[in-house]
Design a protein around this motif. Structure first.
Motif, PDB file in Angstrom:
ATOM      1  N   ALA A  32       0.829  -1.212   0.000  1.00  0.00           N
ATOM      2  CA  ALA A  32       0.000   0.000   0.000  1.00  0.00           C
ATOM      3  C   ALA A  32       0.860   1.257   0.000  1.00  0.00           C
ATOM      4  O   ALA A  32       0.600   2.210  -0.752  1.00  0.00           O
ATOM      5  CB  ALA A  32      -0.928  -0.017   1.217  1.00  0.00           C
ATOM      6  N   HIS A  33       1.886   1.271   0.836  1.00  0.00           N
ATOM      7  CA  HIS A  33       2.741   2.451   0.942  1.00  0.00           C
ATOM      8  C   HIS A  33       3.470   2.724  -0.373  1.00  0.00           C
ATOM      9  O   HIS A  33       3.550   3.874  -0.828  1.00  0.00           O
ATOM     10  CB  HIS A  33       3.747   2.254   2.072  1.00  0.00           C
ATOM     11  N   GLU A  34       3.999   1.669  -0.984  1.00  0.00           N
ATOM     12  CA  GLU A  34       4.702   1.844  -2.252  1.00  0.00           C
ATOM     13  C   GLU A  34       3.747   2.256  -3.360  1.00  0.00           C
ATOM     14  O   GLU A  34       4.093   3.070  -4.223  1.00  0.00           O
ATOM     15  CB  GLU A  34       5.437   0.557  -2.630  1.00  0.00           C
ATOM     16  N   ARG A  35       2.544   1.710  -3.349  1.00  0.00           N
ATOM     17  CA  ARG A  35       1.572   2.098  -4.369  1.00  0.00           C
ATOM     18  C   ARG A  35       1.213   3.567  -4.232  1.00  0.00           C
ATOM     19  O   ARG A  35       1.059   4.274  -5.246  1.00  0.00           O
ATOM     20  CB  ARG A  35       0.308   1.222  -4.235  1.00  0.00           C
ATOM     21  N   TRP A  36       1.057   4.060  -3.005  1.00  0.00           N
ATOM     22  CA  TRP A  36       0.667   5.461  -2.825  1.00  0.00           C
ATOM     23  C   TRP A  36       1.693   6.411  -3.431  1.00  0.00           C
ATOM     24  O   TRP A  36       1.335   7.469  -3.949  1.00  0.00           O
ATOM     25  CB  TRP A  36       0.487   5.786  -1.342  1.00  0.00           C
ATOM     26  N   ARG A  37       2.961   6.052  -3.406  1.00  0.00           N
ATOM     27  CA  ARG A  37       4.009   6.929  -3.948  1.00  0.00           C
ATOM     28  C   ARG A  37       3.745   7.292  -5.406  1.00  0.00           C
ATOM     29  O   ARG A  37       4.053   8.403  -5.838  1.00  0.00           O
ATOM     30  CB  ARG A  37       5.382   6.252  -3.834  1.00  0.00           C
ATOM     31  N   THR A  38       3.180   6.348  -6.154  1.00  0.00           N
ATOM     32  CA  THR A  38       2.886   6.619  -7.562  1.00  0.00           C
ATOM     33  C   THR A  38       1.422   6.983  -7.793  1.00  0.00           C
ATOM     34  O   THR A  38       1.116   7.843  -8.621  1.00  0.00           O
ATOM     35  CB  THR A  38       3.238   5.395  -8.422  1.00  0.00           C
ATOM     36  N   TYR A  39       0.532   6.358  -7.032  1.00  0.00           N
ATOM     37  CA  TYR A  39      -0.894   6.607  -7.245  1.00  0.00           C
ATOM     38  C   TYR A  39      -1.259   8.055  -6.948  1.00  0.00           C
ATOM     39  O   TYR A  39      -2.113   8.636  -7.628  1.00  0.00           O
ATOM     40  CB  TYR A  39      -1.730   5.661  -6.377  1.00  0.00           C
ATOM     41  N   ARG A  40      -0.637   8.656  -5.973  1.00  0.00           N
ATOM     42  CA  ARG A  40      -0.953  10.044  -5.623  1.00  0.00           C
ATOM     43  C   ARG A  40      -0.679  11.005  -6.774  1.00  0.00           C
ATOM     44  O   ARG A  40      -1.214  12.122  -6.814  1.00  0.00           O
ATOM     45  CB  ARG A  40      -0.157  10.474  -4.393  1.00  0.00           C
TER      46      ARG A  40
END
Length: 458
Positions: A32-40
């Protein structure tokens, strides 16, 4: 509580699920944390395309989604269909309006602060944990997930242990809609694993809908960690009826408001406060209509009220009713569990309630109505506000002055005049006092998990 689907209409276990290990939870938080880095960094159009695609899937699969809900927590199939379609509506609402709601706020005259330009910009916070209840197992989740994802956050869902298939379905439908792996994950875990997740620095905020003790726990942990929370902790909503009201409409709505979702709704009307001039007429109709309701299999179209979701939930309702009876309250209808399998409880009306009875102060999470007589509007308001809760409220009157009084003096997050309290994506939703804090839905709901960043340019 085991993580399992247990059919409340029969009491039989349909399917069990293994709890995630600590290592598996750690892995999912990391994803989740790694995905947020790009999803944001994605744009509103890209997010909206995924959200609309997921909404299309929910509508296409409405029968399947409804069957999951009815099987896992016992709501009538018609109610479950409505809940699934409401999810799709909420998803489209935020897909359509997120960019507008989170647009930069520009100051009219930046020179007042010595700038050439000054603005407020809404930006996502990061990984948010949502702890959600079983009573609206899809709508409660989606009214968090849709705005949070459209704002650029990612979500971790700790759902109630008795609706695991609903949790997994929501994760799956968002993934199939196009949201990347890690944007929204269901965590099949017990409540004992929640604190460690809340204390993980990669999880930046939390939202909970549930009991007051659960809310206190989450608030205390997040307060210690200085993390933002939104809490919706239930209610004991008043339903006030005055002499000028349309009595037939008020009674019909009172029945629907009390037994909606088998009586298991935070915003269900629970305390019926009726002016003495119409008390007898209201009571006669109210009792007659409650007695007419059919209790039974939630998959049967003729059923009005299905089972309570859990065996413990029925025991809690029985305990409150039995306490009131022992202390002198009058049962006008219902009040006894039926024989046979399943966790059924009949539509019940209790009168002659005194303030030393537990039912006066505690929320009854089942189809039990508490009936009160009020001499005038002052006494009606006093009874209505004599609760530690403050989520929703209802008042029935056609007198303009009385309408203004109820709007001003009912102490709750929501006041519905001549209608049933309900939630809409378009309206802010939340409570005061021990019903919690923060707001879901509308513009306010999507902004709860955003950082309003002030930008000054000279």
């Amino acid at each position: 509580m085991a993580i399992a689907t247990i059919n409340p209409a029969t009491g039989t276990t349909v399917r069990t699920f293994p709890e995630l290990t600590e290592a598996e939870v750690e892995q999912k938080i990391g994803v989740a944390h790694e995905r947020w880095r790009t999803y944001r960094l994605t744009g509103f159009d890209e997010r909206a395309e995924c959200m609309r695609a997921a909404a299309d899937l929910v509508e296409k699969e409405v029968d399947h989604a409804a069957q999951l809900m009815s099987t896992e927590m016992g709501k009538t199939l018609a109610s479950a269909h409505g809940e699934a379609l409401k999810c799709a509506h909420g998803m489209r609402y935020y897909a359509d309006h997120a960019a507008e709601f989170l647009a930069d706020e520009v100051l009219a005259d930046p020179s007042q602060v010595g700038a050439e330009r000054a603005l407020g910009r809404y930006q996502p916070l990061g990984v948010v944990l949502a702890a959600m209840p079983w009573n609206f197992p899809m709508w409660q989740v989606m009214r968090f997930a849709a705005p949070a994802l459209m704002a650029g956050n990612v979500g971790l869902l700790k759902h109630a242990s008795n609706v695991p298939q609903c949790a997994l379905y929501l994760e799956d439908v968002l993934r199939r809609g196009g949201f990347a792996e890690g944007c929204f994950q269901a965590l099949l875990i017990s409540s004992g694993k929640v604190e460690a997740i809340l204390r993980d620095p990669r999880v930046v905020a939390a939202t909970l809908t549930g009991s007051e003790p659960a809310g206190r726990s989450v608030a205390a942990i997040c307060g210690d960690e200085v993390k933002h929370t939104v809490l919706e902790l239930g209610g004991s909503d008043p339903f006030v009826v005055m002499p000028s009201a349309d009595l037939d409409r008020a009674v019909a709505t009172a029945v629907d408001a009390r037994v909606q979702n088998n009586g298991q709704s935070c915003i269900a009307a629970k305390r019926f406060i009726v002016h003495t001039d119409i008390y007898d007429a209201f009571t006669e109709q109210f009792v007659a209509r409650m007695r007419e309701l059919t209790v039974g299999d939630p998959f049967d179209p003729a059923t009005d009220v299905g089972p309570l979701a859990t065996e413990q939930g029925r025991a809690d309702v029985e305990e409150l009713v039995d306490d009131a009876i022992a202390a002198g309250a009058t049962v006008l209808c219902g009040g006894r569990r039926p024989d046979g399998a399943g966790w059924f409880y009949p539509p019940t009306i209790i009168a002659d309630i005194t303030r030393d009875m537990r039912i006066f102060a505690e929320e009854v999470f089942g189809p039990v109505a508490s009936l009160y007589r009020a001499a005038d509007i002052e006494e009606a308001l006093e009874i209505a506000n004599a609760t530690t809760f403050g989520l929703g409220s209802n008042a029935w009157t056609n007198d303009k002055t009385e309408k203004e009084r109820f709007m001003a003096d009912l102490y709750a997050g929501q006041v519905f005049i001549n209608g049933k309290t309900t939630s809409y994506p378009e309206l802010p939703f939340g409570g005061v006092k021990r019903s919690g804090y923060g707001r879901e839905l509308s513009t306010h709901g999507i902004r709860e998990f955003c950082n309003l960043k002030t930008i000054w340019m000279g």
